[in-house]
Design an enzyme around this catalytic site. Structure first.
Site, PDB file in Angstrom:
ATOM      1  N   LYS A  95      47.841  29.851  33.723  1.00  0.00           N
ATOM      2  CA  LYS A  95      46.750  29.833  34.693  1.00  0.00           C
ATOM      3  C   LYS A  95      45.465  29.964  33.889  1.00  0.00           C
ATOM      4  CE  LYS A  95      44.581  32.178  38.576  1.00  0.00           C
ATOM      5  NZ  LYS A  95      44.449  33.455  39.311  1.00  0.00           N
ATOM      6  N   GLY A 156      38.895  39.243  44.414  1.00  0.00           N
ATOM      7  CA  GLY A 156      38.986  40.614  44.886  1.00  0.00           C
ATOM      8  C   GLY A 156      38.047  40.986  46.009  1.00  0.00           C
ATOM      9  N   ALA A 182      42.078  33.519  45.194  1.00  0.00           N
ATOM     10  CA  ALA A 182      40.955  34.470  45.151  1.00  0.00           C
ATOM     11  C   ALA A 182      40.248  34.616  46.492  1.00  0.00           C
ATOM     12  CB  ALA A 182      39.931  34.084  44.084  1.00  0.00           C
ATOM     13  N   GLY A 183      40.080  35.856  46.907  1.00  0.00           N
ATOM     14  CA  GLY A 183      39.284  36.176  48.082  1.00  0.00           C
ATOM     15  C   GLY A 183      40.029  36.248  49.395  1.00  0.00           C
ATOM     16  N   ASN A 204      46.579  38.788  45.600  1.00  0.00           N
ATOM     17  CA  ASN A 204      46.839  39.991  44.812  1.00  0.00           C
ATOM     18  C   ASN A 204      46.156  41.217  45.431  1.00  0.00           C
ATOM     19  OD1 ASN A 204      46.212  41.037  41.352  1.00  0.00           O
ATOM     20  ND2 ASN A 204      47.462  41.944  42.922  1.00  0.00           N
ATOM     21  N   THR A 205      44.831  41.233  45.420  1.00  0.00           N
ATOM     22  CA  THR A 205      44.082  42.416  45.846  1.00  0.00           C
ATOM     23  C   THR A 205      44.434  42.853  47.264  1.00  0.00           C
ATOM     24  OG1 THR A 205      42.229  41.894  44.385  1.00  0.00           O
ATOM     25  CG2 THR A 205      41.772  43.352  46.234  1.00  0.00           C
TER      26      THR A 205
END
Length: 254
Positions: A95, A156, A182-183, A204-205
Site C-alpha cells: 500500500k 482518522g 480513510a475517513g 481502521n480508526t
C-alpha cells in the site's frame, strides 16, 4: 468475489492494525470483521526481535498482509520501505502512502505517481492511497497499479464521504478495483460507499477507537455486505418530483 491482481477475496472490508489498545484486541477485532486483508506500517514492526507481537499472529492466521509505506515523505523513501517489506515479509504487495505533511497527512500526488511507476516496474502489486482525484487515479492505472485507494476524508477523521462527488467519477471510470480508504467513521458510511459501487473499503480508526472494537468490527462487516448487496440489486433512481406508487384516479371511473 473481489479480485486484485491474482488474489481473490470474499470479504470487501479491509482493515488496519493501528490505534488498538492491545495486540490481542486487534486480532479479535480483525477476526470479527471477517477481513481477509490487513494493512500494517513497516515502521511499526519490531524487526530486531525476530518475533513481532502483531506480525506473527497475523501471519499464522492466513490473512493477506498489505504492508504500507506510511511515514515516507517522498518516492525514494516509499520505494525503500516497499523493498524492505518484500525482503522481510516475502510479499510484493504494498500500500503506497506518501504524506510529507504530518498535520493533515494529505497524500503527495506527484511523489505517489513517481513511486508507483518505479514499484510497478520492479514487479510490485501496488495499491496507492491518494486524493479522490479522477485524473490521478487514471494515471496510476496507466503505470500499472492493481487498484486505487482514494480517500473519503482525512485519515482518522471519521468525517465520512466528504469526497463523494469525485469518488463517483473514479468508480465510473476505473478499470481496476476502487478501495475507498480513510475517513470512514460509521458503518452507515461504509454501506454508502459500497452502494456507490466501490469494490471495497478500508476501515481502521472507526473500529479501533470505538468503545467495543469487536462489536464494531462485526457492524462494519455487515454494513459492507449490505451495501454491496444493495448496489448489485440496483438502487432506485432519485427524483426531485413525487412519483405515485398506485393509480390516483382510476377508481373514480369504476
Amino acid at each position: 468475489m473481489l479480485k486484485i491482481a491474482e488474489h481473490e477475496f470474499n470479504s470487501r472490508l479491509f482493515t488496519g492494525t493501528g490505534k488498538f489498545s492491545s495486540a490481542n484486541l486487534m486480532l479479535e477485532a480483525i477476526q470479527a470483521s471477517q477481513s481477509q486483508l490487513v494493512t500494517m506500517a513497516m515502521k511499526r514492526l519490531d524487526l530486531s526481535s525476530g518475533s513481532d507481537e502483531i506480525l506473527l499472529p497475523l501471519q499464522q492466521s492466513g490473512i493477506k498482509l498489505l504492508p504500507n509505506t506510511s511515514g515516507a515523505r517522498n518516492a525514494k523513501e516509499a520505494v525503500f520501505a516497499a523493498e524492505l517489506a518484500r525482503e522481510v515479509l516475502n510479499t510484493n504487495w504494498v500500500k503506497l502512502e506518501i504524506h510529507p505533511d504530518p498535520k493533515y497527512l494529505m497524500p503527495d500526488p506527484i511523489e505517489t505517481l513517481a513511486a508507483a511507476k518505479t514499484l510497478c516496474d520492479k514487479g510490485f502489486v501496488v495499491l496507492p492511497y491518494v486524493h479522490a482525484d479522477p485524473v490521478l487515479c487514471r494515471r496510476l492505472e496507466e503505470v500499472g497499479c492493481a487498484a486505487v485507494m482514494p480517500l473519503a476524508s482525512p485519515i482518522g477523521s471519521n468525517q465520512g464521504l466528504a469526497t463523494e462527488t469525485f469518488l463517483k467519477i473514479i468508480i465510473e471510470q476505473a478499470s481496476v478495483p476502487v478501495v475507498v480508504d480513510a475517513g470512514i467513521g460509521t458503518p452507515s458510511q461504509a454501506t454508502h460507499a459500497m452502494e456507490l459501487g466501490a469494490d471495497a473499503v478500508l476501515v481502521n480508526t472507526a473500529i479501533a477507537s470505538s468503545r467495543d472494537p469487536i462489536a464494531m468490527a462485526r457492524c462494519f462487516s455487515q454494513a459492507v455486505e449490505t451495501g454491496r448487496a444493495a448496489y448489485r440489486a440496483g438502487l432506485g433512481q432519485v427524483s426531485v418530483r413525487a412519483e405515485h406508487t398506485s393509480p390516483l384516479t382510476g377508481f373514480l371511473n369504476e
